[in-house]
Design an enzyme around this catalytic site. Structure first.
Site, PDB file in Angstrom:
ATOM      1  N   GLY A 110       9.203  -2.993  -5.099  1.00  0.00           N
ATOM      2  CA  GLY A 110       9.990  -3.681  -4.083  1.00  0.00           C
ATOM      3  C   GLY A 110      11.325  -3.023  -3.810  1.00  0.00           C
ATOM      4  O   GLY A 110      12.256  -3.656  -3.327  1.00  0.00           O
ATOM      5  N   GLY A 112      11.868  -0.504  -1.679  1.00  0.00           N
ATOM      6  CA  GLY A 112      11.995   0.021  -0.336  1.00  0.00           C
ATOM      7  C   GLY A 112      11.793   1.516  -0.245  1.00  0.00           C
ATOM      8  O   GLY A 112      12.037   2.116   0.802  1.00  0.00           O
ATOM      9  N   LEU A 113      11.323   2.135  -1.332  1.00  0.00           N
ATOM     10  CA  LEU A 113      11.083   3.580  -1.351  1.00  0.00           C
ATOM     11  C   LEU A 113       9.596   3.905  -1.252  1.00  0.00           C
ATOM     12  O   LEU A 113       9.196   5.048  -1.474  1.00  0.00           O
ATOM     13  CB  LEU A 113      11.664   4.204  -2.623  1.00  0.00           C
ATOM     14  CG  LEU A 113      13.165   4.013  -2.851  1.00  0.00           C
ATOM     15  CD1 LEU A 113      13.585   4.682  -4.158  1.00  0.00           C
ATOM     16  CD2 LEU A 113      13.978   4.572  -1.686  1.00  0.00           C
ATOM     17  N   GLU A 148      -5.151   0.132   0.476  1.00  0.00           N
ATOM     18  CA  GLU A 148      -4.027  -0.799   0.348  1.00  0.00           C
ATOM     19  C   GLU A 148      -3.985  -1.838   1.463  1.00  0.00           C
ATOM     20  O   GLU A 148      -3.826  -3.037   1.202  1.00  0.00           O
ATOM     21  CB  GLU A 148      -2.716  -0.013   0.318  1.00  0.00           C
ATOM     22  CG  GLU A 148      -1.500  -0.877   0.034  1.00  0.00           C
ATOM     23  CD  GLU A 148      -0.222  -0.082  -0.047  1.00  0.00           C
ATOM     24  OE1 GLU A 148       0.811  -0.677  -0.426  1.00  0.00           O
ATOM     25  OE2 GLU A 148      -0.232   1.128   0.275  1.00  0.00           O
ATOM     26  N   ASP A 160       4.237   5.610   4.344  1.00  0.00           N
ATOM     27  CA  ASP A 160       4.423   5.867   2.920  1.00  0.00           C
ATOM     28  C   ASP A 160       3.297   6.713   2.328  1.00  0.00           C
ATOM     29  O   ASP A 160       3.530   7.613   1.519  1.00  0.00           O
ATOM     30  CB  ASP A 160       4.516   4.551   2.141  1.00  0.00           C
ATOM     31  CG  ASP A 160       5.705   3.710   2.573  1.00  0.00           C
ATOM     32  OD1 ASP A 160       6.592   4.252   3.248  1.00  0.00           O
ATOM     33  OD2 ASP A 160       5.739   2.514   2.223  1.00  0.00           O
TER      34      ASP A 160
END
Length: 356
Positions: A110, A112-113, A148, A160
């Site tokens: 969590g 944000g990367l 995912e 991502d």
């Protein structure tokens, strides 16, 4: 035999959110991101005990052992490992495997990367290395995205997975039908050095779930040309502007694009910012920061600040008075990769069967 893999986490520099459906399907998305020297890691240890052991440090230090089977129950624990395993067994029609798998991250979940998506890429890369699956960077990223977003139903975009698979600075195009085009940028070394000198990554001390924010963003997009969609158009344009600024090494324009991007991002959904984030922003702007924005969907995690290099230590000292911490980083090249380690049993096997 032991198989290891790692993949880099990323900073979203501009255009983040335009890679999320349905916006990317309707209008097309553009994102510019760059990977950094923080990683997701996976180790698979091949065993002969007809068991599957999962130790996921990134999933609340979850550890459990199951009998070898073709499908693992998705029950909320280590779902990324289970999702990858189930899809590989199904798609390649494999017999149950026997192994121990260990996963962990350099950054909190969590943050944000892109930790979750990067972990899926990392786990998948380990299985690719182990089983010799014929998947290149594009196939790896798309496979990870499908696992995912579709198999596990986790909310989010597409950037991502592709950042983790390719690595480096990338200008990405997101089109309908989940088509993605990755354009690697050749950023001069002095520009990367100047960006690193001019940036500071601060963790707010609060991880967040992006699902609610992303769901609200999807709802806004579905409602047509409202304020949120107009803001996203500007965020998308910022990726084009950011590409030019980085290639030219124009740090002042870089800072201005980050500042404008944050203002537009806050129009996308509620809870993108909060009092804790606002406090960090105000402190930073009072101590040398030119601009800042939350990495990822928002609501917590890391804030990326652009700062005058001569005031970077001043900014760092001011932020340390808050509840979070500063995370040093450099930009990284290269995406996900895996490698094998042969233990003594494996070497004996190879000698007996291959080299006699």
């Amino acid at each position: 035999m032991i198989i290891r893999s790692k993949a880099p986490l990323r900073l979203g520099l501009a255009g983040g959110g335009s890679d999320v459906s349905p916006y990317s399907d309707i209008y097309g998305g553009l994102v510019l991101n760059a990977t950094i020297n923080l990683y997701a890691y996976c180790t698979i240890e091949e065993t002969q005990d007809n068991k599957i052991t999962i130790h996921a440090y990134d999933s609340d230090n979850y550890e459990e052992t199951f009998p070898s089977q073709k499908s693992l129950t998705i029950d909320g624990n280590a779902i990324l490992v289970k999702g990858v395993y189930n899809r590989i067994i199904k798609d390649y029609d494999l017999d149950p495997l026997s192994f121990k798998i260990t996963t962990y991250n350099d950054a909190p979940a969590g943050s944000g990367l892109g930790t979750s998506s990067t972990m899926v890429v990392t786990i998948l890369k380990a299985f690719i290395e182990w089983l010799g699956l014929p998947l290149g960077d594009y196939e790896l990223a798309r496979f990870a995205y499908e696992i995912e977003r579709k198999d596990l139903g986790l909310a989010g975009g597409k950037q991502d997975q592709y950042a983790a698979a390719f690595g480096g600075f990338n200008y990405m195009e997101f089109l309908k039908d989940d088509m993605v085009i990755v354009n690697p940028l050749k950023v001069k070394r002095w520009v990367q050095d100047e960006l690193e000198a001019s940036m500071l990554l601060y963790f707010t001390g609060k991880s967040r779930s992006s699902a609610a924010i992303i769901d609200e963003q999807k709802k806004s997009t579905s409602e047509g040309e409202n304020e949120a969609v107009k803001a996203m158009h500007k965020i998308k344009q910022s990726a084009i502007d950011m590409k030019l600024a980085i290639l030219k090494g124009d740090i002042n324009s870089f800072a201005e694009i980050v500042r404008e991007g944050w203002e537009n991002k806050k129009k996308m959904a509620n809870h993108i910012t909060n009092p804790q984030i606002d406090e960090a922003m105000n402190v930073a702007l009072a101590h040398g920061a030119k601009a800042g924005k939350v990495s990822g969907a928002g609501g917590g995690g890391f804030i990326m600040f652009v700062v005058e290099p001569t005031r970077k230590k001043e900014l760092e000292a001011a932020l340390k008075q808050l509840n979070g911490f500063v995370m040093p980083f450099t930009f990284s090249e290269g995406g996900a990769h895996g490698w094998k380690i042969y233990d003594s049993d494996s070497v004996d096997y190879l000698k007996h069967h291959l080299y006699k």
